[in-house]
Design a protein around this motif. Structure first.
Motif, mmCIF file in Angstrom:
data_model
loop_
_atom_site.group_PDB
_atom_site.id
_atom_site.type_symbol
_atom_site.label_atom_id
_atom_site.label_comp_id
_atom_site.label_asym_id
_atom_site.label_seq_id
_atom_site.Cartn_x
_atom_site.Cartn_y
_atom_site.Cartn_z
ATOM 1 N N HIS A 63 0.824 -1.209 0.000
ATOM 2 C CA HIS A 63 0.000 0.000 0.000
ATOM 3 C C HIS A 63 0.861 1.263 0.000
ATOM 4 O O HIS A 63 0.459 2.303 -0.534
ATOM 5 C CB HIS A 63 -0.938 0.008 1.208
ATOM 6 N N LEU A 64 2.050 1.183 0.602
ATOM 7 C CA LEU A 64 2.967 2.321 0.560
ATOM 8 C C LEU A 64 3.405 2.596 -0.877
ATOM 9 O O LEU A 64 3.355 3.739 -1.361
ATOM 10 C CB LEU A 64 4.183 2.039 1.448
ATOM 11 N N VAL A 65 3.829 1.541 -1.571
ATOM 12 C CA VAL A 65 4.302 1.709 -2.946
ATOM 13 C C VAL A 65 3.167 2.198 -3.836
ATOM 14 O O VAL A 65 3.362 3.082 -4.683
ATOM 15 C CB VAL A 65 4.884 0.383 -3.467
ATOM 16 N N ALA A 66 1.976 1.657 -3.643
ATOM 17 C CA ALA A 66 0.833 2.101 -4.441
ATOM 18 C C ALA A 66 0.482 3.560 -4.155
ATOM 19 O O ALA A 66 0.074 4.304 -5.044
ATOM 20 C CB ALA A 66 -0.371 1.203 -4.160
ATOM 21 N N GLY A 67 0.692 3.979 -2.902
ATOM 22 C CA GLY A 67 0.331 5.342 -2.518
ATOM 23 C C GLY A 67 1.231 6.407 -3.112
ATOM 24 O O GLY A 67 0.853 7.578 -3.191
ATOM 25 N N ILE A 68 2.451 6.019 -3.533
ATOM 26 C CA ILE A 68 3.401 7.004 -4.074
ATOM 27 C C ILE A 68 3.570 6.848 -5.584
ATOM 28 O O ILE A 68 4.528 7.368 -6.167
ATOM 29 C CB ILE A 68 4.771 6.888 -3.385
ATOM 30 N N ARG A 69 2.686 6.174 -6.240
ATOM 31 C CA ARG A 69 2.860 5.824 -7.654
ATOM 32 C C ARG A 69 2.847 7.029 -8.596
ATOM 33 O O ARG A 69 3.290 6.917 -9.747
ATOM 34 C CB ARG A 69 1.777 4.840 -8.084
ATOM 35 N N ASN A 70 2.362 8.189 -8.149
ATOM 36 C CA ASN A 70 2.269 9.360 -9.034
ATOM 37 C C ASN A 70 3.446 10.326 -8.896
ATOM 38 O O ASN A 70 3.430 11.405 -9.473
ATOM 39 C CB ASN A 70 0.966 10.123 -8.770
#
Length: 498
Positions: free
Chosen positions: A328-335
């Motif tokens: 979820h951390l990696v997904a949260g910074i994807r932009n």
């Protein structure tokens, strides 16, 4: 030639002398008041004060400062403020208590309430004069409870709370001008008061949280939620026996994140659409050496040994799952547009991330290497960055594993034969990187082989910047010549050295 004994500094305008005195240590600035009546009056123009009890405290033979030394420090602070009685403004106040030689003097002989009263009076006087910056630090056994009025100061713009200062239950928090808040190894605040403090800063932009003491963590870095912060720095060093269940970050206006901690069972990073730049140092709780570093495939008789390996694998016990999940951390910074990963973070991405999102906006990727950490996640990471422009690598030496893939030149022979047989498309061939920056290049065989791998497969390269790590000029020239002689997949590639 005659020399002039004229006092040039005294001839300067009062306002300029006040600025100069604000830049020198407060003890030296206060000592100028004895020079003349004019200099005594000039001290009131000082708008920056820094008090450290080491200025006036002298340890005994046993290495412990006495109560008398502590009182001398308080007397010095009081006398300095008395000289500043007519000061129109105090912009900055720094107060540090607990010199390395005197961490025990308050506990027995100095009256705690008396110390608190005198220090509160100094802080209050500074607040009455429009205080903008306040920095408070106390070593163990030197802390006192912070005055409640501090948390309703209307002028304070920057606040640093460090060490053993105490916070009683916060009845009310409203800091309407506070833009920067630092809590450095500050275990005295509990979660409800921490939430009140963050909520009571309506224009907060910079938040710094450090839990460097594993024996007294405040856990502030585990939960951060703010509508206004633009820059967040979190350094958490949790005790080895405490595996946090989850961490939570919600900051819709956050632009820059520097995050260093052990991995949690889950990291909920949500509503981070404004995030542009991220630095991650995600540390695992245990070593991954036995999980993914099987390089027995390199033997020349690999194929003959396959049957034996199959028999042995039947008796091997399954390895326990590595603690932590950063999906979820990696997904949260994807932009984001810029990402920096430590050697530990590369392993966290490999072992604790179930799925890698597409980083469609990522333009700059920076990684650090370590000889004990692998590059297993690099192929997947590069394939997930379709618009990557700049790749920065600090050190090329890393641990050889059986899953470095085609991002690395050190893949085992057996895996290389499989890739060649299947004609697998290299992640480097499809990578759009135009700028490659390598620092701490030592010129070893492994490093030269890796550079040949990069230059031979990165077809879009335009600029390669190499920082050569050598003090000898003749050796540096040899390393440069070796790199310049390597074949390049890109005809536009220009190699530069620093």
């Amino acid at each position: 030639m005659k020399t002039s004994s004229r006092d040039l500094i005294s001839s300067l305008p009062d306002e300029l002398i006040g600025k100069i005195l604000s830049l020198v240590p407060t003890k030296e600035a206060a000592s100028t008041s004895i020079l003349s009546k004019r200099w005594k009056n000039l001290l009131c123009l000082v708008d920056s004060l820094c008090f450290d009890d080491s200025m006036v405290m002298y340890p005994t033979e046993e290495g412990v400062a006495t109560c008398g030394a502590a009182l001398r420090f308080l007397d010095f602070v009081d006398k300095t403020f008395a000289l500043l009685n007519n000061s129109p403004i105090i912009k900055k106040l720094s107060l540090s208590r607990g010199h390395a030689f005197g961490r025990l003097y308050h506990a027995a002989t100095c009256k705690h309430d008396h110390v608190k009263l005198r220090l509160d009076r100094c802080i209050w006087m500074a607040m009455e004069r429009g205080l903008l910056e306040l920095h408070l630090h106390a070593d163990p056994c030197c802390g006192i409870a912070l005055m409640q009025e501090l948390f309703t100061c209307k002028t304070l713009v920057k606040l640093t709370l460090s060490g053993d200062y105490l916070i009683q239950v916060l009845e009310r928090v409203f800091l309407p001008a506070l833009k920067s808040l630092s809590m450095l190894s500050f275990p005295a605040i509990d979660h409800p008061d921490y939430c009140r403090l963050i909520d009571g800063c309506p224009v907060l932009e910079d938040l710094f949280i450090s839990d460097a003491n594993p024996l007294q963590p405040s856990y502030c870095g585990q939960h951060v939620e703010s509508e206004t912060i633009k820059r967040l720095v979190v350094f958490v060093n949790l005790p080895k026996f405490d595996h946090p269940e989850d961490t939570y970050l919600r900051a819709p206006n956050l632009v820059q994140l520097d995050y260093s901690c052990y991995v949690s069972e889950d990291h909920w990073f949500v509503d981070l659409d404004s995030l542009v730049q991220v630095r991650l140092d995600l540390r695992l709780w245990e070593s991954t050496y036995d999980y993914d570093y099987d390089d027995d495939d390199d033997d020349d008789d690999d194929e003959a040994a396959d049957d034996d390996d199959d028999d042995d694998s039947f008796h091997k016990k399954p390895k326990p799952a590595i603690i932590g999940d950063v999906s979820h951390l990696v997904a949260g910074i994807r932009n984001i547009k810029t990402l920096h990963l430590s050697p530990d973070s590369l392993e966290a991405f490999q072992f604790c991330c179930d799925s890698m999102p597409m980083f469609k906006n990522l333009l700059n990727l920076s990684i650090e290497s370590h000889k004990e950490k692998g590059w297993q996640v690099m192929p997947l990471l590069l394939n997930s960055c379709p618009n990557l422009h700049t790749l920065i690598i600090k050190g090329l030496v890393h641990r050889i594993t059986n899953r470095c893939g085609d991002a690395c030149a050190c893949i085992p022979k057996k895996q290389r034969r499989i890739l060649e047989k299947e004609k697998t498309i290299s992640c480097l061939w499809t990578c759009q990187v135009k700028v490659l920056e390598i620092s701490e290049y030592g010129g070893s065989f492994e490093e030269l082989n890796q550079m040949m791998h990069f230059l031979g497969k990165l077809e879009c390269l335009e600029t390669v910047k190499v920082g050569v790590n050598s003090d000898k000029d003749n050796q540096s020239e040899f390393l440069r010549a070796s790199l310049l002689a390597l074949p390049k997949a890109s005809s536009k590639c220009d190699i530069q050295f620093s």
